[in-house]
Scaffold this motif. Sequence first.
Motif, PDB file in Angstrom:
ATOM      1  N   ARG A 162       4.001  40.998 -76.297  1.00  0.00           N
ATOM      2  CA  ARG A 162       4.841  42.028 -76.143  1.00  0.00           C
ATOM      3  C   ARG A 162       4.687  42.472 -74.388  1.00  0.00           C
ATOM      4  O   ARG A 162       6.242  42.462 -73.569  1.00  0.00           O
ATOM      5  CB  ARG A 162       4.623  43.257 -76.642  1.00  0.00           C
ATOM      6  CG  ARG A 162       4.959  43.157 -78.100  1.00  0.00           C
ATOM      7  CD  ARG A 162       5.097  44.455 -79.146  1.00  0.00           C
ATOM      8  NE  ARG A 162       5.444  44.010 -80.115  1.00  0.00           N
ATOM      9  CZ  ARG A 162       4.440  44.879 -81.823  1.00  0.00           C
ATOM     10  NH1 ARG A 162       3.260  44.867 -80.908  1.00  0.00           N
ATOM     11  NH2 ARG A 162       4.583  44.353 -82.175  1.00  0.00           N
ATOM     12  N   ILE A 220       6.449  39.265 -72.841  1.00  0.00           N
ATOM     13  CA  ILE A 220       7.870  39.463 -72.556  1.00  0.00           C
ATOM     14  C   ILE A 220       7.963  40.301 -72.033  1.00  0.00           C
ATOM     15  O   ILE A 220       9.078  40.180 -71.129  1.00  0.00           O
ATOM     16  CB  ILE A 220       8.650  39.702 -74.344  1.00  0.00           C
ATOM     17  CG1 ILE A 220       8.464  38.494 -74.652  1.00  0.00           C
ATOM     18  CG2 ILE A 220      10.030  40.573 -73.736  1.00  0.00           C
ATOM     19  CD1 ILE A 220       8.047  39.235 -75.970  1.00  0.00           C
ATOM     20  N   GLU A 221       7.656  42.151 -72.543  1.00  0.00           N
ATOM     21  CA  GLU A 221       8.374  43.333 -71.313  1.00  0.00           C
ATOM     22  C   GLU A 221       8.111  43.163 -69.979  1.00  0.00           C
ATOM     23  O   GLU A 221       8.547  44.356 -68.934  1.00  0.00           O
ATOM     24  CB  GLU A 221       7.717  44.518 -72.306  1.00  0.00           C
ATOM     25  CG  GLU A 221       8.459  44.194 -73.999  1.00  0.00           C
ATOM     26  CD  GLU A 221       7.678  45.776 -74.562  1.00  0.00           C
ATOM     27  OE1 GLU A 221       7.134  46.054 -74.150  1.00  0.00           O
ATOM     28  OE2 GLU A 221       8.261  45.575 -75.895  1.00  0.00           O
ATOM     29  N   ASP A 267      10.826  33.713 -70.298  1.00  0.00           N
ATOM     30  CA  ASP A 267      11.768  33.453 -71.107  1.00  0.00           C
ATOM     31  C   ASP A 267      11.392  32.530 -72.233  1.00  0.00           C
ATOM     32  O   ASP A 267      12.818  32.534 -72.791  1.00  0.00           O
ATOM     33  CB  ASP A 267      12.270  32.203 -69.636  1.00  0.00           C
ATOM     34  CG  ASP A 267      12.960  33.315 -68.651  1.00  0.00           C
ATOM     35  OD1 ASP A 267      13.622  33.528 -68.152  1.00  0.00           O
ATOM     36  OD2 ASP A 267      12.216  32.355 -67.617  1.00  0.00           O
ATOM     37  N   ILE A 319       8.042  38.987 -83.041  1.00  0.00           N
ATOM     38  CA  ILE A 319       8.331  39.584 -81.738  1.00  0.00           C
ATOM     39  C   ILE A 319       9.807  39.010 -80.788  1.00  0.00           C
ATOM     40  O   ILE A 319      10.277  39.490 -80.525  1.00  0.00           O
ATOM     41  CB  ILE A 319       6.948  39.602 -81.705  1.00  0.00           C
ATOM     42  CG1 ILE A 319       6.053  40.707 -81.745  1.00  0.00           C
ATOM     43  CG2 ILE A 319       7.028  40.665 -79.323  1.00  0.00           C
ATOM     44  CD1 ILE A 319       4.349  40.689 -81.400  1.00  0.00           C
ATOM     45  N   ALA A 320       9.174  37.669 -80.676  1.00  0.00           N
ATOM     46  CA  ALA A 320       9.720  36.624 -80.431  1.00  0.00           C
ATOM     47  C   ALA A 320      11.426  36.977 -80.618  1.00  0.00           C
ATOM     48  O   ALA A 320      12.356  36.907 -79.554  1.00  0.00           O
ATOM     49  CB  ALA A 320       9.515  35.376 -80.054  1.00  0.00           C
ATOM     50  N   GLU A 358      12.655  39.614 -82.048  1.00  0.00           N
ATOM     51  CA  GLU A 358      13.400  40.570 -82.341  1.00  0.00           C
ATOM     52  C   GLU A 358      13.975  41.190 -80.723  1.00  0.00           C
ATOM     53  O   GLU A 358      14.378  41.517 -79.918  1.00  0.00           O
ATOM     54  CB  GLU A 358      12.516  42.272 -81.780  1.00  0.00           C
ATOM     55  CG  GLU A 358      11.837  42.141 -83.474  1.00  0.00           C
ATOM     56  CD  GLU A 358      10.858  42.599 -83.599  1.00  0.00           C
ATOM     57  OE1 GLU A 358       9.555  43.392 -82.668  1.00  0.00           O
ATOM     58  OE2 GLU A 358      10.194  43.035 -84.783  1.00  0.00           O
ATOM     59  N   ASN A 359      13.063  40.325 -79.904  1.00  0.00           N
ATOM     60  CA  ASN A 359      13.358  39.515 -77.939  1.00  0.00           C
ATOM     61  C   ASN A 359      14.413  38.931 -77.627  1.00  0.00           C
ATOM     62  O   ASN A 359      14.538  38.771 -76.420  1.00  0.00           O
ATOM     63  CB  ASN A 359      12.240  39.975 -78.197  1.00  0.00           C
ATOM     64  CG  ASN A 359      11.477  41.576 -77.327  1.00  0.00           C
ATOM     65  OD1 ASN A 359      11.955  41.940 -76.707  1.00  0.00           O
ATOM     66  ND2 ASN A 359      10.613  41.725 -77.988  1.00  0.00           N
ATOM     67  N   GLU A 360      15.252  38.039 -78.654  1.00  0.00           N
ATOM     68  CA  GLU A 360      15.632  36.996 -78.489  1.00  0.00           C
ATOM     69  C   GLU A 360      15.848  36.710 -77.659  1.00  0.00           C
ATOM     70  O   GLU A 360      15.702  35.462 -76.324  1.00  0.00           O
ATOM     71  CB  GLU A 360      17.475  37.972 -78.200  1.00  0.00           C
ATOM     72  CG  GLU A 360      17.676  38.799 -79.835  1.00  0.00           C
ATOM     73  CD  GLU A 360      19.527  38.921 -78.811  1.00  0.00           C
ATOM     74  OE1 GLU A 360      19.664  39.022 -77.682  1.00  0.00           O
ATOM     75  OE2 GLU A 360      19.465  39.770 -80.022  1.00  0.00           O
ATOM     76  N   ILE A 361      13.753  35.471 -77.508  1.00  0.00           N
ATOM     77  CA  ILE A 361      13.727  34.486 -76.729  1.00  0.00           C
ATOM     78  C   ILE A 361      12.791  33.242 -77.835  1.00  0.00           C
ATOM     79  O   ILE A 361      12.784  33.911 -78.736  1.00  0.00           O
ATOM     80  CB  ILE A 361      12.318  34.906 -75.725  1.00  0.00           C
ATOM     81  CG1 ILE A 361      11.212  35.205 -76.736  1.00  0.00           C
ATOM     82  CG2 ILE A 361      13.105  36.268 -74.796  1.00  0.00           C
ATOM     83  CD1 ILE A 361      10.456  35.301 -75.034  1.00  0.00           C
ATOM     84  N   HIS A 417      14.871  31.242 -83.428  1.00  0.00           N
ATOM     85  CA  HIS A 417      13.872  31.240 -81.968  1.00  0.00           C
ATOM     86  C   HIS A 417      12.740  30.994 -83.020  1.00  0.00           C
ATOM     87  O   HIS A 417      12.809  30.401 -81.843  1.00  0.00           O
ATOM     88  CB  HIS A 417      14.089  32.517 -81.762  1.00  0.00           C
ATOM     89  CG  HIS A 417      15.453  33.885 -81.475  1.00  0.00           C
ATOM     90  ND1 HIS A 417      16.037  34.549 -82.448  1.00  0.00           N
ATOM     91  CD2 HIS A 417      15.537  33.185 -80.376  1.00  0.00           C
ATOM     92  CE1 HIS A 417      16.888  34.837 -81.770  1.00  0.00           C
ATOM     93  NE2 HIS A 417      17.131  34.615 -80.269  1.00  0.00           N
TER      94      HIS A 417
END
Length: 353
Positions: free
Chosen positions: A69, A72-73, A78, A95-96, A98-101, A121
Amino acid sequence: PTPPPEPIKIGYMNDLSGPLALFGNEAWEGFQIGLDYATDGTREVNGRPLEVVMRDDASDVEAGASAARELIEAEGVDILAGVTSSALALQVQQIADENEIVYLAGPAASMDITGKNWNPHTFRVCRNSAQDAAVMAGWAIENIGKKYIIFAEDYAFGQATAAAYQAAITAMGGEFLTEEPIFAPSDTTDFTPYVQQILELQPDGIVLIWASNTTGQILLEQFEAQGIAGNIPYVTGFFSNDVVRTMNPGVIGSIGYIVYHYTLPNTPANDFLTEQYKERFGGPPDLFSECGFATAQAIVEGLKKTGGDPGDTALIPALEGLSFEGVRGDVHHPRRGPSGAGSTVHRGTGQRR
């Protein structure tokens, strides 16, 4: 003046200090060399520099999920890649998603990562435990016998691999002498009760599934000292060279699969990996070095197809159906779907015989 191109940030996670550190370091070292190979040493795609942000996850699920997290945050990566622990990989892929990566898993080998836990993903270009079981089950039935016990490490990798062997061996006419696999905690240091149970049942073979480096060595030592090694064959995978060289010569003659050994593939990529590994790290690549290398190749080849766009809407279709020449030969990532057909196929591998 024209501003410099924005870097593509890759968040790479692996175990550099925990129970799977031997494997995690191999993958991380291979990943770095793979980036250089795939970009001809530029570490750029379409003029955009590749920036790698590394995190040691120590195979700790809670800390590793927090690290993913944070990558990403806070770091704004990317793409995510890596992880040796299957338990952690199952969390990172969510987690990936949910964050669309995009996330490229490996060496984590649970079939659930691209099976029942599949999401669009998640990709990988390393093998999974179902492939291991399919390779070994037929050989074991033909050469060892039909009666087995599964002894496995009690976490996601051990559980998924045990299920894979149960399915493969049963489908080929084998049977198991216990209703459920025998599981032991990863931190076990006294295997005597398990040894006694196995000796009483006298199977034709033991499907041995253990990944943790430190307790794995203790397990093998106790299995030998207490009369299993040399009397009941193992159906298992080989460890890294660093572990194998510490084993008692009594294990010579054991049969198992190995996911990569640097002396086998006859390919330009393997020549580069081996030469660079010796130069940078003082020895040859090992068991999961190829997995890290292939993961780096897949990221770069996918980015080449997108023109340097790491966004999920561009990168997902670029990775689906991707083909490239890897360390073990031609690599093809099949088209995927929720059935879980997401693991890489290696074909026409240039193997030294």
